[in-house]
Design an enzyme around this catalytic site. Sequence first.
Site, PDB file in Angstrom:
ATOM      1  N   HIS A   1      -3.937   2.867  -3.411  1.00 38.93           N
ATOM      2  CA  HIS A   1      -4.227   2.346  -2.069  1.00 38.93           C
ATOM      3  C   HIS A   1      -3.596   0.992  -1.810  1.00 38.93           C
ATOM      4  CE1 HIS A   1      -6.243   1.114   1.556  1.00 38.93           C
ATOM      5  NE2 HIS A   1      -6.962   2.214   1.609  1.00 38.93           N
TER       6      HIS A   1
ATOM      7  N   HIS B   1       0.840  -1.193   0.000  1.00 36.34           N
ATOM      8  CA  HIS B   1       0.000   0.000   0.000  1.00 36.34           C
ATOM      9  C   HIS B   1       0.885   1.257   0.000  1.00 36.34           C
ATOM     10  CE1 HIS B   1      -3.665  -2.353   1.181  1.00 36.34           C
ATOM     11  NE2 HIS B   1      -2.725  -3.155   1.634  1.00 36.34           N
TER      12      HIS B   1
ATOM     13  N   HIS C   1     -27.146 -16.282  25.739  1.00 36.49           N
ATOM     14  CA  HIS C   1     -26.076 -16.024  26.695  1.00 36.49           C
ATOM     15  C   HIS C   1     -25.313 -17.284  27.093  1.00 36.49           C
ATOM     16  CE1 HIS C   1     -27.854 -12.127  26.834  1.00 36.49           C
ATOM     17  NE2 HIS C   1     -27.131 -11.716  27.853  1.00 36.49           N
TER      18      HIS C   1
ATOM     19  N   ARG D   1     -21.087 -19.589  36.695  1.00 37.42           N
ATOM     20  CA  ARG D   1     -22.035 -18.793  37.467  1.00 37.42           C
ATOM     21  C   ARG D   1     -22.485 -19.552  38.706  1.00 37.42           C
ATOM     22  NH1 ARG D   1     -27.729 -18.333  37.986  1.00 37.42           N
ATOM     23  NH2 ARG D   1     -28.400 -16.187  38.479  1.00 37.42           N
TER      24      ARG D   1
END
Length: 663
Positions: free
Chosen positions: A261, A30, A468, A515
């Site tokens: 680019h 680039h 979740h 948990r």
Amino acid sequence: MSLDTARMVQMANAIRALSMDAVQAANSGHPGMPMGMADVATVLWSEYLKHDPKAPGWSDRDRFVLSAGHGSMLIYSLLHLAGYDRPTMEDIRNFRQIESPCAGHPENFLLDGVESTTGPLGQGLAMAVGMAMAERHLNATFGDEIVDHRTWVIAGDGCLMEGINHEAIGLAGHLKLGRMVVFWDDNNITIDGSTELSTSENIKARYEATGWHVVSCDGHDFDDIRRAIDEAVADDRPSLVACKTVIGKGAPNKQGTSATHGAPLGDEEISAARAVLGWDAKPFEIPEQVLSDWRGTAERGKKAHADWQDRLGQSGRRAEFERRMAGELPEGFSLDGYIQALIEEPQKVATRKASEMALAEINTKLPETIGGSADLTGSNNTKAGGIGPFTADDYSGRYVYYGIREFGMAAAMNGMALHGGVIPYGGTFLVFTDYCRAAIRLSALQQVRVVYVMTHDSIGLGEDGPTHQPVEHVQSLRMMPNLLVMRPADAVETAECWDIALRQPDRPTVLALSRQNLPQMRTHQLSENMTQYGGYRLKASQAPRRVILVATGSELHVAMECAERLEESGIGADVVSMVCTQLFDEQDDAYRSDILPDVSPDEILRVSIEAGTTFGWDRYTMTHGLRIGIDRFGASAPAGDLFDKFGLTADAIVPQIMNKLNG
């Protein structure tokens, strides 16, 4: 003191020439961004950036991050011209070749002076936020005499379009990180063409809305660039300097277009550019006067470094500062006493709670830890040990309230770790590693010590349901090179995991934590940290061994129950706690063969048990083994009901084992 304009122009043109020649030689790369930002970079590096090329690891150097990493020839040119030992001109000649440290995108582990690996757009800027946070924290801890530097970033349109930019600049603005300056290469071009094809937002207004100072300049006018930088430095907010530039500046037929680019300019255009720029030197040659001017810019930083060394030498906190910047733990640091207390008084707690308990010990013993959470502090249990909040009013705090910015948090932690002097950890739900994943990958690639505290690690989180509940996450993370993924089963293993993670100077760790409460499986003191082996035998068979149960995390106690029932039937069963597959795979053949003997399934049946996908477990169970897990999404219900539904109980597993054994 600045040089005259004509000499500055030639210094900038040296960047342009090296960039277009290296990309042409590689036939890929680039050239446009380095050519367009050459003038801005020349002013910054020659007059503002505080660095010493002969001491690239100087702790109080300014940090420079090329967030637009595709324009890597900009940083390679700057490092060579400024006098760093590498890249050499030969390295630059071999740009993008396997023997050269000049990779297609900058890699922090290949070259001194490359502060971070960049290329995935937006992450460089976001990591720079973390660097600026670390600088302010260490400044608050050690004072201006030892820590007082800036963080500079060059970013392109792509960096500012990426979603992480919103997270990163919101955090930086909120924390008022006034020693951070971002140069926006405002050239209106992306790979597809004009930015008008894809965006019409007011970027300056967006930055202003997040609490940034914004200033514009002509990116090809040295005096205007200086004016803008001076304004940015004078403001106590983080600054965006919008540099109006021409991509591929100097290439007469392609400048200002996407043709510069992501592709070489071509021999004909390069010849034309040399004529336009007045650059007569051959490819990969720098005129003596130009190189002398560039090398002379190092004197300012060399003097600043010497002055700093004098101040450090007079500081009573020198040893502590150097210890932290070296990434070394304090002499005698140990969690052995804490683990012994757990053995003596077993705790039935969730491993997220066990992590909090361990952190209460760690954060009182390690002043360099900086914790945080993406708005889940009470769920991740990441605030422990009496640490206070890190805020714009108190940078000495050691707990960051990241808000709902999982990706931004992960990238900022990378930046902190790269800066040095701190050990960052941060939490969210394990399922949201999907939001963090690109930054976790850069943690691993950049070889940095970041600890990801990922809680709610399975269907065991219960009623929040399949959105979740992680299923594929742990295994997908295990596939990532140079990343430790640890899923401890109880309070003892959790403490051991933390001890291991803190002792990994060159790789990150994901802690997958439950948990739900779990019984403590380790109730007898062993002579060493067993988790360091990745997998270890928790229970040896009593009857002749026919089964090896390999389990992780919350399923370890299920495996123990299965083993007890099998033993009652006269079937000997080992139980292996596979806390970290990566560490297990690193053990020698003798150890691994002892834990998992290489015998036929007719002799020993291997069974894996994990509340997640069964994908990949065949490497431990072998093809004819038994793999117990979940190969579908979860459901919304209490945790106990879910374990029943998905067959993750001894009642469901033992009959499958018996059927397998009986053929």
